[in-house]
Write a protein that holds these residues in place. Structure first.
Motif, PDB file in Angstrom:
ATOM      1  N   ASN A 265       0.988  -1.037   0.112  1.00 59.57           N
ATOM      2  CA  ASN A 265       0.058   0.207  -0.100  1.00 59.57           C
ATOM      3  C   ASN A 265       0.855   1.213  -0.037  1.00 59.57           C
ATOM      4  N   PRO A 266       1.238   1.671  -0.917  1.00 59.21           N
ATOM      5  CA  PRO A 266       2.328   2.792  -1.067  1.00 59.21           C
ATOM      6  C   PRO A 266       1.825   4.040  -0.732  1.00 59.21           C
ATOM      7  N   GLN A 267       0.256   4.254  -0.988  1.00 58.48           N
ATOM      8  CA  GLN A 267      -0.441   5.434  -0.634  1.00 58.48           C
ATOM      9  C   GLN A 267      -0.522   5.517   1.073  1.00 58.48           C
ATOM     10  N   ASN A 268      -0.589   4.560   1.446  1.00 52.55           N
ATOM     11  CA  ASN A 268      -1.117   4.500   3.053  1.00 52.55           C
ATOM     12  C   ASN A 268      -0.391   3.081   3.866  1.00 52.55           C
ATOM     13  N   ALA A 269       0.871   3.167   4.004  1.00 47.98           N
ATOM     14  CA  ALA A 269       1.609   1.911   4.532  1.00 47.98           C
ATOM     15  C   ALA A 269       1.260   1.696   5.864  1.00 47.98           C
ATOM     16  N   ASP A 270       0.943   3.054   6.686  1.00 50.24           N
ATOM     17  CA  ASP A 270       0.672   3.028   8.186  1.00 50.24           C
ATOM     18  C   ASP A 270      -0.617   2.138   8.179  1.00 50.24           C
ATOM     19  N   ILE A 271      -1.779   2.212   7.642  1.00 48.14           N
ATOM     20  CA  ILE A 271      -2.811   1.506   7.864  1.00 48.14           C
ATOM     21  C   ILE A 271      -2.554   0.137   7.570  1.00 48.14           C
ATOM     22  N   THR A 272      -1.670  -0.275   6.410  1.00 45.30           N
ATOM     23  CA  THR A 272      -1.554  -1.614   6.296  1.00 45.30           C
ATOM     24  C   THR A 272      -0.735  -2.350   7.346  1.00 45.30           C
ATOM     25  N   TYR A 273       0.376  -1.572   7.718  1.00 41.61           N
ATOM     26  CA  TYR A 273       1.196  -1.882   8.824  1.00 41.61           C
ATOM     27  C   TYR A 273       0.403  -2.202  10.088  1.00 41.61           C
ATOM     28  N   ALA A 274      -0.506  -1.137  10.426  1.00 37.56           N
ATOM     29  CA  ALA A 274      -1.301  -1.270  11.513  1.00 37.56           C
ATOM     30  C   ALA A 274      -2.333  -2.445  11.550  1.00 37.56           C
ATOM     31  N   GLN A 275      -2.910  -2.797  10.340  1.00 34.98           N
ATOM     32  CA  GLN A 275      -3.511  -3.915  10.081  1.00 34.98           C
ATOM     33  C   GLN A 275      -2.915  -5.198  10.531  1.00 34.98           C
ATOM     34  N   MET A 316      -3.233  -2.353  24.420  1.00 35.51           N
ATOM     35  CA  MET A 316      -2.111  -1.532  25.017  1.00 35.51           C
ATOM     36  C   MET A 316      -0.840  -1.970  24.234  1.00 35.51           C
ATOM     37  N   LEU A 317      -1.009  -3.278  23.842  1.00 34.06           N
ATOM     38  CA  LEU A 317       0.358  -3.815  23.005  1.00 34.06           C
ATOM     39  C   LEU A 317       0.360  -3.310  21.597  1.00 34.06           C
ATOM     40  N   VAL A 318      -1.095  -3.148  20.895  1.00 40.58           N
ATOM     41  CA  VAL A 318      -0.715  -2.331  19.515  1.00 40.58           C
ATOM     42  C   VAL A 318      -0.625  -1.122  19.737  1.00 40.58           C
ATOM     43  N   ALA A 319      -1.026  -0.363  20.718  1.00 37.76           N
ATOM     44  CA  ALA A 319      -0.619   1.229  21.047  1.00 37.76           C
ATOM     45  C   ALA A 319       0.933   1.279  21.409  1.00 37.76           C
ATOM     46  N   CYS A 320       1.362   0.186  22.056  1.00 36.55           N
ATOM     47  CA  CYS A 320       2.875   0.422  22.427  1.00 36.55           C
ATOM     48  C   CYS A 320       3.542   0.450  21.004  1.00 36.55           C
ATOM     49  N   MET A 321       3.108  -0.735  20.395  1.00 41.53           N
ATOM     50  CA  MET A 321       3.902  -0.936  19.078  1.00 41.53           C
ATOM     51  C   MET A 321       3.820   0.041  17.818  1.00 41.53           C
ATOM     52  N   LEU A 322       2.597   0.670  17.905  1.00 41.71           N
ATOM     53  CA  LEU A 322       2.461   1.429  16.780  1.00 41.71           C
ATOM     54  C   LEU A 322       3.113   2.915  17.417  1.00 41.71           C
ATOM     55  N   ASN A 323       2.987   3.321  18.310  1.00 39.71           N
ATOM     56  CA  ASN A 323       3.520   4.683  19.085  1.00 39.71           C
ATOM     57  C   ASN A 323       5.108   4.457  18.912  1.00 39.71           C
ATOM     58  N   SER A 324       5.688   3.145  18.807  1.00 42.63           N
ATOM     59  CA  SER A 324       6.953   3.201  18.925  1.00 42.63           C
ATOM     60  C   SER A 324       7.677   3.335  17.494  1.00 42.63           C
ATOM     61  N   VAL A 325       6.830   3.445  16.499  1.00 43.07           N
ATOM     62  CA  VAL A 325       7.254   3.559  14.965  1.00 43.07           C
ATOM     63  C   VAL A 325       6.664   5.070  14.711  1.00 43.07           C
ATOM     64  N   GLY A 326       6.088   5.824  15.545  1.00 40.92           N
ATOM     65  CA  GLY A 326       5.647   7.222  15.298  1.00 40.92           C
ATOM     66  C   GLY A 326       4.116   7.245  14.906  1.00 40.92           C
ATOM     67  N   ILE A 327       3.502   6.187  15.033  1.00 39.43           N
ATOM     68  CA  ILE A 327       2.035   6.192  14.701  1.00 39.43           C
ATOM     69  C   ILE A 327       1.222   6.623  15.876  1.00 39.43           C
TER      70      ILE A 327
END
Length: 394
Positions: A265-275, A316-327
């Motif tokens: 997903n070149p246009q929105n890699a963040d949502i794909t990674y979060a998924q 909380m696990l998801v929040a930690c892991m996403l925050n750690s990469v700046g999301i």
């Protein structure tokens, strides 16, 4: 006997029983010396010096006193000397010990002293961000009531931060009680890849200690009008303890999967990674601790090791892991729905929660059903019944 076994002797099972008033305490922070404390609700300023170097806080219902003092004395060249000086001035009996925390040499001690009566407490000292200045924190109660107050005291001191770069690290007392015990490997299959990383062998026990500590404080507010603020602090304190414990794993997942997300997903890699992360936690085994007088929250190190868990641990696990990469990711908790979700600040279609303090919208993320970001059950869609928990990442 190890440090943490000595502390566990006092902390486990003890539940505070004092009642609270509606007094509300904001997070204490000092712009000059760059320290802060996220103390439990209810503390009130009792006294302070005009130069702002000393503050005394009392609690209206719990017999605890909190003292903050900054020493800016070049002759006191390390934390242990500073703490010894502070306690000696009080004619206290103590045995100070040095250790490393937040990339700095710090000191800790339990102590006893006699003022108008016998008192017992804990104290720490740590260097500030101003060269040559040290922060001391003392928290104590009448000796006869110390056992009942000790968890409240430790929670207060454990909320200290001396460096914003080390905000989300285990608290100063937890770090002292649970020194490193060596590496332990964790692995998981995420996004079609097996990912392995090293954590510390002590993390599971140390994280559980922090959870038990904060749960004991949280129980004070069960029927209080500050229950919401106390609940938010409970999750903030667990997050602060957990974040760096799972950071090696978070980094390994990012290095393995974000490039893949960019290709998909070149246009929105963040949502794909979060998924990838959301789909992963949706496969976890459900389990809830049913023991009375203990938290049902599964620590994040235990979750990574495969222990059963519930929605708040996953969130909380998801929040930690996403925050750690700046999301930017928050947690949403609901007493009415008995549920928790992560919510990610990603621009993508779906149901969102608007954070009142800044107007930013966050996508809901359901961790217990195999659905995508931005979907929420209709019977859980009342935004007024969700409480946001935000996390500091200065």
């Amino acid at each position: 006997m190890t440090r943490h076994h000595k502390l566990q002797t006092f902390f486990y099972i003890l539940i505070l029983t004092f009642s609270l008033t509606a007094a509300h305490a904001e997070i204490i922070s000092d712009n000059e010396f760059k320290y802060s404390l996220d103390i439990p609700e209810g503390y009130q300023v009792e006294n302070y010096t005009e130069d702002g170097m000393s503050h005394i806080f009392s609690h209206p219902n719990i017999p605890v006193t909190l003292v903050l003092k900054v020493y800016d004395d070049k002759s006191l060249n390390d934390s242990k000397n500073v703490l010894s000086t502070a306690l000696t001035k009080l004619s206290a009996n103590f045995d100070a010990d040095s250790f490393n925390w937040s990339n700095a040499q710090c000191a800790v001690s339990s102590f006893k002293m006699n003022l108008d009566q016998a008192y017992k407490g804990w104290a720490v000292a740590a260097p500030s961000q101003t060269k040559g200045a040290f922060i001391t924190v003392l928290c104590y109660a009448p000796e006869k009531q110390f056992d009942a107050c000790q968890q409240f005291i430790i929670s207060t001191i454990n909320s200290l931060c001396i460096n914003a770069d080390f905000y989300n690290v285990p608290g100063i007392i937890t770090s002292y009680a649970f020194p490193s015990e060596g590496k332990k490997t964790v692995s998981a299959a995420i996004g079609g890849k097996k990912i392995t990383a090293a954590t510390d062998s002590v993390d599971k026990d140390a994280a559980q200690f922090a959870i038990d500590l904060e749960y004991a404080v949280l129980t004070l507010y069960a029927n209080h009008n500050l229950w919401k603020e106390a609940w938010q602090r409970y999750y903030r304190m667990i997050y602060r303890d957990s974040y760096s414990r799972i950071l090696p794993f978070s980094d390994a997942v990012y290095k393995s999967l974000y490039t893949q997300a960019e290709k998909e997903n070149p246009q929105n890699a963040d949502i794909t990674y979060a998924q990838y992360l959301l789909s992963w936690v949706q496969t976890f085994n459900y389990a809830r601790n049913q023991k009375k007088d203990s938290s049902d929250f599964t620590s994040l190190p235990a979750t990574l090791l495969g222990d059963g868990n519930d929605c708040d641990s996953r969130s909380m696990l998801v929040a930690c892991m996403l925050n750690s990469v700046g999301i930017d990711t928050i947690m949403l908790i609901s007493r009415e729905y008995s549920h928790a979700m992560p919510a990610a600040g990603i621009e993508a279609p779906g149901q969102t929660y608007k954070l009142e303090e800044n107007g930013k919208e966050y996508l809901f993320g359901e961790t217990t059903a195999k659905i995508t970001w931005g979907m929420i059950a209709q019977n859980q869609s009342d935004r007024s019944k969700w409480i946001p928990v935000t996390f500091n990442h200065e």
